[in-house]
Design an enzyme around this catalytic site. Structure first.
Site, PDB file in Angstrom:
ATOM      1  N   ASP A 126      14.795   7.193 -14.647  1.00 48.87           N
ATOM      2  CA  ASP A 126      13.522   7.073 -13.935  1.00 48.87           C
ATOM      3  C   ASP A 126      13.079   8.348 -13.229  1.00 48.87           C
ATOM      4  OD1 ASP A 126      13.052   4.348 -14.623  1.00 48.87           O
ATOM      5  OD2 ASP A 126      14.584   3.761 -13.161  1.00 48.87           O
ATOM      6  N   ASP A 186      11.551   1.961 -22.082  1.00 52.12           N
ATOM      7  CA  ASP A 186      10.835   2.555 -20.938  1.00 52.12           C
ATOM      8  C   ASP A 186      11.081   4.061 -20.863  1.00 52.12           C
ATOM      9  OD1 ASP A 186      12.070   0.006 -20.761  1.00 52.12           O
ATOM     10  OD2 ASP A 186      11.558  -0.224 -18.662  1.00 52.12           O
TER      11      ASP A 186
HETATM   12  N1  GLY Z   1      10.745   0.530 -16.229  1.00 50.10           N
HETATM   13  C1  GLY Z   1      11.031  -0.729 -15.677  1.00 50.10           C
HETATM   14  C2  GLY Z   1      10.014  -1.748 -15.971  1.00 50.10           C
HETATM   15  O1  GLY Z   1       9.143  -1.574 -16.796  1.00 50.10           O
HETATM   16  O2  GLY Z   1      10.071  -2.786 -15.342  1.00 50.10           O
END
Ligand code: GLY
Length: 409
Positions: A126, A186
């Protein structure tokens, strides 16, 4: 082009929205667009709301994340929460749309604490969301060299999670003991930081890392029908793909709405940066599959395969994210009919989000209602979530630029 507006405009807009509110009570189906309110109203209301929220937030190292049902104000999280970069990103977009120096000062204030993410060991992928949404937008709009330094450091930090045997970034180190070496869809979004760094003074290997990650994600996270696995598991010693599973979706083989969005946007941006046609083709097929499976009311459920549909929660964050992904895709395709198709798909999603059912108005501090974060963990279900607002603002900026471009032709 930046919008210039003052208190009078804001008051007029507020009065107009109140007008919509009272009409809504009488007719039950009027939305902002039905009421033929100027398109700029949504934009002005959003910027005003962001500015008002800014005025209520005192601590620069506490960031809006979600709003509990029945509450009005954002719940705040610390700098190491994966969502910390979205609020400064919202502020940068609001500044871009308004040219308002107070909003710019707020964006700078909330961006600054994220510096530590770039200079401490990465504990998840992230880093890209956190630093690109905050510092990335700040650098794009101001050219501040200090921001660039932080972004380059953040790219190096993110790259420490790369495993050359597997050819991907390890998305969740903390989950290795439980599920093994993992790479999630993601993570595609965080390649943007690596591609950017490779072009802006960072090590050229950052490009190779991002490209390899996109390639492996395409091979193993994208299913033959162009729906997406949330998580790909690998044997980290041999680099072999072992299986696709879900973490936040309904089931391993189901189509988690936001995951499909990360894929549409992530492969479009990977094509933009590499010119590899397979990435563009993948983004197109993921987008088409999303459009084909959208429910009749045009807003995705949190997972397209939840058996509780139509009584399952929606996910406005998937809708705003996909709107941005479609607009990125529209920028990348060469064929004019496809440009029109994906631009229209984005506009349709935005029209839904701007309707009374999703646009928060004075319900609470958020711009959008009805997002779903992690339903299997019973967390953030049918509530406002900051990344829905972030991608909503991004789409407003993108559409405004598109309109300005068309007006100049
Ligand atoms: N990247 C985490 C989500 O989309 O919840």
């Amino acid at each position: 082009m930046k919008l210039i507006k003052g208190t009078l405009v804001a008051l007029t807009c507020a009065a107009m929205l109140m007008g919509c509110e009272s009409k809504k009570k009488e007719t039950s189906s009027i939305d902002v667009k039905d009421a033929e309110v100027s398109k700029n109203l949504v934009l002005d209301l959003s910027v005003d709301k962001v500015k008002n929220t800014l005025g209520t937030l005192k601590e620069a190292d506490s960031f809006p994340r979600n709003i509990t049902k029945g509450q009005k104000d954002w719940n705040l999280v610390g700098v190491r929460d994966w969502c910390s970069g979205f609020w400064p990103g919202v502020l940068w977009y609001a500044y871009e749309l308004s040219d308002d120096p107070e909003i710019k000062a707020g964006a700078e204030k909330f961006t600054a604490p994220l510096k530590e993410i770039a200079y401490t060991p990465a504990d998840n992928h992230d880093v890209g969301f956190m630093v690109y949404c905050s510092y990335g937008n700040g650098y794009r709009l101001t050219g501040n060299e200090e921001y660039k330094t932080v972004m380059l450091a953040a790219a190096d930090t993110l790259a420490t999670l790369y495993n050359p045997k597997v050819g991907t970034i390890l998305s969740w180190p903390v989950m290795v003991d439980k599920i093994g070496y993992n790479t999630i869809i993601d993570n595609m979004m965080n390649l943007e930081l690596l591609f950017w760094a490779a072009k802006n003074g960072g090590d050229k290997s950052l490009y190779d890392i991002a490209d390899s990650h996109a390639q492996k994600s395409m091979e193993h996270l994208v299913r033959p029908d162009y729906s997406i696995y949330h998580v790909a598991l690998f044997d980290e010693k041999t680099g072999e793909f072992t299986k696709g599973i879900t973490h936040q979706g309904y089931a391993d083989e189901s189509m988690w709405a936001r995951g499909q969005g990360w894929g549409i946007y992530g492969f479009a941006l990977s094509y933009r940066e590499t010119g590899k046609e397979e990435y563009l083709d993948t983004s197109i097929k993921l987008a088409d599959h999303f459009i084909e499976r959208l429910p009749e009311d045009g807003v995705p459920y949190w997972d397209f395969d939840d058996p509780k549909i139509p009584n399952a929660p929606k996910d406005a964050s998937a809708a705003s994210l996909v709107a941005c992904g479609m607009l990125e895709l529209a920028d990348q395709v060469k064929d004019n009919a496809l440009k029109v198709k994906y631009t229209q798909a984005a506009k349709d999603l935005m029209a839904k989000l701007e309707s009374k059912a999703y646009f928060s108005g004075d319900t609470n501090q958020a711009l959008l209602l009805h997002s779903t974060g992690h339903l299997p963990h019973n967390s953030e279900i049918d509530v406002p979530i900051i990344y829905a607002d972030y991608y909503f603002m991004e789409a407003l900026v993108r559409l405004k630029k598109l309109e300005d471009k068309i007006a100049m032709q």
